[in-house]
Write a protein that holds these residues in place. Structure first.
Motif, short mmCIF file in Angstrom:
data_model
loop_
_atom_site.label_atom_id
_atom_site.label_comp_id
_atom_site.label_asym_id
_atom_site.label_seq_id
_atom_site.Cartn_x
_atom_site.Cartn_y
_atom_site.Cartn_z
N THR A 26 7.98 -13.21 4.76
CA THR A 26 7.74 -14.37 5.34
C THR A 26 6.30 -14.07 6.27
O THR A 26 5.35 -15.07 6.18
CB THR A 26 8.83 -14.96 6.13
N MET A 27 6.35 -13.11 7.08
CA MET A 27 5.32 -12.89 7.84
C MET A 27 4.27 -11.96 7.52
O MET A 27 3.21 -11.54 8.27
CB MET A 27 5.44 -12.67 9.19
N GLY A 28 4.61 -10.99 6.64
CA GLY A 28 3.69 -10.05 6.03
C GLY A 28 3.30 -8.81 7.09
O GLY A 28 2.34 -8.61 7.76
N ILE A 29 4.62 -8.42 7.91
CA ILE A 29 4.56 -7.49 9.14
C ILE A 29 4.01 -6.08 8.56
O ILE A 29 3.77 -5.25 9.32
CB ILE A 29 5.86 -7.34 9.80
N GLY A 30 4.02 -5.96 7.11
CA GLY A 30 3.21 -4.33 6.83
C GLY A 30 4.28 -3.47 7.10
O GLY A 30 3.85 -2.20 7.38
N ILE A 31 5.62 -3.44 6.81
CA ILE A 31 6.40 -2.35 6.92
C ILE A 31 6.60 -1.69 5.66
O ILE A 31 6.62 -0.34 5.54
CB ILE A 31 7.72 -2.93 7.43
N PHE A 32 6.93 -2.43 4.47
CA PHE A 32 7.11 -1.79 3.31
C PHE A 32 6.13 -2.11 2.44
O PHE A 32 5.98 -1.63 1.13
CB PHE A 32 8.48 -2.59 2.52
N ASN A 33 5.24 -3.09 2.81
CA ASN A 33 4.40 -3.33 1.64
C ASN A 33 3.10 -2.58 1.77
O ASN A 33 2.41 -2.51 2.80
CB ASN A 33 3.88 -4.85 1.92
N PRO A 34 2.65 -1.85 0.74
CA PRO A 34 1.47 -0.94 0.72
C PRO A 34 0.02 -1.76 1.25
O PRO A 34 -0.73 -1.16 1.73
CB PRO A 34 1.39 -0.45 -0.58
N ALA A 35 0.21 -2.96 0.32
CA ALA A 35 -1.25 -3.88 0.42
C ALA A 35 -1.31 -3.99 2.02
O ALA A 35 -2.46 -4.20 2.47
CB ALA A 35 -1.14 -4.78 -0.32
N ALA A 36 -0.37 -3.83 2.96
CA ALA A 36 -0.45 -4.21 4.33
C ALA A 36 -0.46 -3.03 5.03
O ALA A 36 -0.08 -3.08 6.36
CB ALA A 36 0.44 -5.39 4.72
N GLY A 37 -0.41 -1.94 4.44
CA GLY A 37 -0.29 -0.46 5.17
C GLY A 37 1.22 -0.10 5.41
O GLY A 37 1.36 0.96 6.13
N GLY A 38 2.20 -0.70 4.81
CA GLY A 38 3.36 -0.36 4.71
C GLY A 38 3.87 0.80 3.79
O GLY A 38 2.97 1.39 3.09
N ASP A 39 5.13 1.18 3.74
CA ASP A 39 5.55 2.16 2.52
C ASP A 39 6.84 1.66 1.90
O ASP A 39 7.78 1.79 2.57
CB ASP A 39 6.02 3.53 3.55
#
Ligand SMILES: [Cu+2]
Ligand SMILES: [Cu+2]
Lengths: 310, 543
Positions: B228-241
């Motif tokens: 919902t907010m794209g916090i970038g914890i898991f999403n590699p595109a947002a720096g997540g892993d």
């Protein structure tokens, strides 16, 4: 007993199968043995009536110790054999032929060191160790060749690798083993193991110029000059604004925080794309520009391939 | 035995007829009624999950498209997994048999927090209702919700994770309620060393529920925020892993296997002594094994990620640790079989289920060794071998254990008996159908057939066909079991209070029990397993 493994087409497939057989045989022996005893008891001591007299047996220290220790020992052996074989699988020889693999929904792209590119078809010569350096462009995939007994996830965040030495000519399935959406089961490739000679013809087949682009290392060399890396980095060992990149790949590098990092594909990529994540010791004052977003996937791979040659 | 109060028309008063009307069930805080409501709910979801399984098997009957397209396939196998795991087998035995039996087995009037118990049930239903919304949103991530794939699938994933979040809370609260109950509500004389093994396994799985479930709650919450907010914890595109997600997910989802299976082991440990007329063999070893499995199960989650991009060192360590789960499991099997030695073995339905459990669980356990071993797991990971392995554990283990328990305690719950012939026949159907479905899947896995495949190369077709045909036989078996039991709830023959002659505390009260379980809180002087000629009469544990 009870093996249905596919063809053995890599150097360690026989070993994996031997290990698999070893475990399966112990398992089948235990399953059948214990079940037989259970059924024997169930029949031999079947209830005759409500007044059957039964003994009062609650435990036996010796028996229970025995059947704790024996499985433990067997487990150690199985672990060890599994570890031993796997250790080899995770350590490719230095002279392995490298191929870049890119997982894209829903196909496999391959790139050879001379720049030849193919999709869904990987051709390798028999008897030569092959190392696949893999990366995904979207979601997680997993590269799986049953006949070679190898599998490794393909991530979009880091390079992963696997290697094998094909020992048998033929055509084999390449599957995607990590669920990746609509056409997951259609993400099929073909591995062709051919003779050395045939492989040479295949690799240098210039019939189809579309399929051949600049080899990655040459592309990398070009970009190295074009993007101004030469301004700060020498390739002959002399110190410039940045460390010399001679022999950069594979070495141990000391960072500003004292940690030691081995320069593999992931480190080199990070050094270029996010240069500020790790700073080399002695170069804290000079800022290398981050090239995030300025280099294409192929250009980064090319730079890595080029740095490997230095 | 208990003195029985009676209704106006002369019937005995029990927990079923002491209050009447839908409202009296909705508002009930009686652990027995709550247990039954859970049972009705999870079995309904089991049927829904089963229908999705059959849809999947039907599509896989033939190479290429058989009935519907890959988009539907991905939705169906996801829903099969989500419903079976989160709605059916995680609440599973603890919420149903556990709720019903725990207070009876330790000599208590109820669990310690009856109102919390009611709240938990309705929270569970609330979560289930949200999960059903996800069905209509075409959730297609697989029950594992792996990032980053699950990040592209926004609203369906948000809904499903919210559902799993509530269901997780229900699970935590049940565990908490049981744990405190076992500590505080045991009747005088019910020492830890006399505690029935089923209670011990409920205790072990309660610990897992309390410790492991919050982790999945946090993980799913993060995934929800990612979507919902794209916090970038898991999403590699947002720096997540994305690998972080896998770690957190399996930190819960490995122990959860033991939340499902430990109570089933407990059920089997109760059934075998009664139907062998023998004390359980190695009571202490079984207790240590249960607690040991629970403890080790926190340290082995990495075995789901041997090829997922962990460092080589972690792969070695996780493989090594995983072998420590195998040992206590083996110990349990040896103890069960030894209990039957020189017994007086009845072949009644509960015992047939218990023996089937031992056999199926042996297969589940030994194929687990193939997967714990690094060299072979590289080949087996994410193939049908894994699918077959965990169906042997969960269906062959937890579900067979649940049905073993249902057949054993059915007279306790309803004071009626099911049709024994039909029950045995259905058991046979189940047993043949189940093995026929999954043995071919072991072979498919060896041959390299990856899981979650809508389509497959033609050479895999014959085995897929066999598997699909037997899946329908398996389903027919379940239909018979459920039909037989459902019929018996209302029309079954009235039976004795303790038809199987168990010595356990729950059978010393009326069947079905009165609202307060016991007329008087019992005083316990023996352990539960005093079967066997001379000593049974004396009633003292020689332990
Ligand atoms: Cu895939
Ligand atoms: Cu696990």
């Amino acid at each position: 007993m009870f093996t249905f493994m596919p063809e053995q087409a890599s150097e360690w497939a026989p070993y994996v199968d031997w290990l698999n057989d070893y475990i399966t045989n112990i398992s089948v022996f235990c399953i059948l043995g214990i079940t037989a005893v259970m059924l024997y008891f169930a029949i031999r001591y079947r209830r005759r009536g409500p007044d059957d007299v039964t003994p009062y047996i609650t435990h036996s220290a010796s028996l229970e110790t025995a059947w704790t220790v024996v499985p433990t020992v067997i487990c150690f052996f199985v672990f060890y054999y599994g570890f031993e074989s796997y250790h080899e699988m995770r350590n490719p020889p230095a002279n392995a032929m490298e191929v870049n693999v890119t997982g894209v929904k829903w196909r496999w792209d391959f790139e050879y060191s001379n720049g030849k590119r193919t999709t869904n078809e990987l051709v390798v010569p028999i008897g030569r160790a092959v190392k696949l350096i893999m990366r995904s462009q979207d979601t997680t995939h997993s590269f799986f060749i049953p006949a070679m007994r190898v599998k490794e996830d393909v991530l979009s965040t880091v390079y992963s690798y696997l290697w094998f030495t094909p020992t048998k000519l033929g055509e084999y399935h390449i599957f995607c083993a990590e669920y990746c959406g609509l056409q997951h089961s259609g993400m099929l490739g073909k591995l062709r193991v051919v003779s050395e000679g045939e492989f040479g013809d295949y690799l240098y087949d210039r019939q189809d110029p579309e399929a051949v682009e600049l080899p990655p290392a040459e592309l990398g060399k070009l970009k190295f000059a074009e993007k101004g890396c030469t301004a700060c980095h020498s390739i002959d060992g002399s110190k410039g604004l940045g460390p010399s990149l001679k022999g950069v790949f594979g070495g141990d590098h000391v960072m500003s925080d004292g940690s030691v990092v081995k320069a593999d594909e992931n480190y080199i990529r990070e050094s270029i794309v996010y240069s500020q994540k790790k700073i080399v010791k002695g170069f804290e004052g000079i800022v290398m520009p981050a090239f995030e977003g300025q280099l294409s996937e192929a250009e980064v791979n090319g730079l890595i391939a080029y740095l490997k040659t230095l | 035995m208990s003195a029985h109060a009676a209704t106006a028309d002369g019937k005995q008063l029990n927990y079923l007829n002491c209050e009447k009307g839908l409202w009296s069930w909705i508002m009930s805080i009686d652990h027995k009624r709550i247990g039954l409501m859970y049972l009705a709910s999870i079995l309904s979801f089991f049927v829904v999950g089963g229908v999705f399984a059959l849809l999947v098997r039907a599509e896989l009957f033939s190479h290429g498209k058989t009935l519907y397209g890959p988009d539907d396939y991905n939705v169906f196998f996801t829903l099969h997994g989500v419903i079976m795991i989160f709605l059916f087998i995680v609440p599973g035995i603890p919420a149903t048999l556990g709720n019903f039996l725990l207070p009876l087995m330790i000599g208590a009037k109820d669990v310690i927090f009856p109102r919390l118990n009611r709240f938990t049930y309705w929270l569970y239903l609330f979560g289930a209702a949200i999960a059903f919304c996800a069905i209509f949103m075409r959730l297609d991530t697989g029950w594992t919700f792996y990032a980053p794939y699950s990040i592209q699938n926004r609203w369906a994933v948000v809904t499903a994770t919210a559902a799993a979040f509530f269901l997780g809370f229900a699970s935590i609260l049940t565990g908490l309620n049981f744990l405190v109950t076992i500590h505080n509500m045991r009747a005088p004389g019910m020492t830890w060393g006399r505690l029935p093994l089923f209670v011990w396994t409920l205790y072990a799985s309660a610990i897992l529920q309390i410790v492991a479930t919050p982790v999945i709650g946090i993980t799913l919450l993060l995934l929800l925020l990612e979507n919902t907010m794209g916090i970038g914890i898991f999403n590699p595109a947002a720096g997540g892993d994305p690998v972080l997600f896998e770690h957190l997910f399996w930190f819960y989802s490995h122990p959860v296997v033991y939340i499902m299976i430990l109570p089933a082991m407990g059920v089997v440990s109760e059934i075998i002594p009664v139907f062998s007329k023998k004390p359980i063999f190695g009571y202490k070893a079984l207790v240590y094994a249960s607690v040991g499995i629970a403890a080790v199960s926190f340290l082995v989650w990495g075995h789901h990620m041997f090829v997922a991009g962990m460092s080589n060192l972690s792969r070695y360590i996780f493989s090594f640790l995983t072998f420590f789960v195998a040992v206590p499991t083996a110990v349990k099997v040896f103890n069960w079989v030894s209990t039957m030695y020189k017994g007086s073995i009845s072949w009644d339905t509960p015992m047939l289920y218990a023996m089937a459990f031992v056999f199926l669980f042996l297969i589940a356990g030994t194929t687990g060794v193939h997967l714990a071993t690094l060299g072979t797991d590289a080949h087996y990971h994410d193939t049908y071998f894994v699918v077959a392995h965990f169906h042997y554990t969960i269906q062959g283990g937890a579900v067979i254990g649940l049905f073993a328990g249902l057949h054993f305690w059915f007279p306790k719950m309803f004071g009626r008996m099911y049709n024994e012939k039909v029950a045995k026949f259905a058991w046979l159907f189940l047993f043949i159908g189940f093995n026929g479905t999954f043995i071919p899947q072991f072979i498919l896995g060896m041959e390299g057939m990856p899981r979650r495949y809508y389509d497959y190369p033609i050479e895999f077709e014959p085995l897929h066909r066999i598997s699909s045909i037997f899946a329908f036989i398996n389903a027919a078996g379940y239909a018979m079991v459920l039909g037989n039991l459902f019929y018996a709830v209302f029309k079954g023959k009235k039976c004795e209070e303790n038809p199987f002659h168990s010595l356990s505390l729950e059978w010393t009260t009326a069947s079905p029990p009165i609202h307060d379980n016991f007329v008087q809180i019992p005083r316990v002087t023996t352990w539960t397993y005093g079967y066997g000629a001379e000593h049974a009469a004396e009633g003292e544990a020689v332990h």
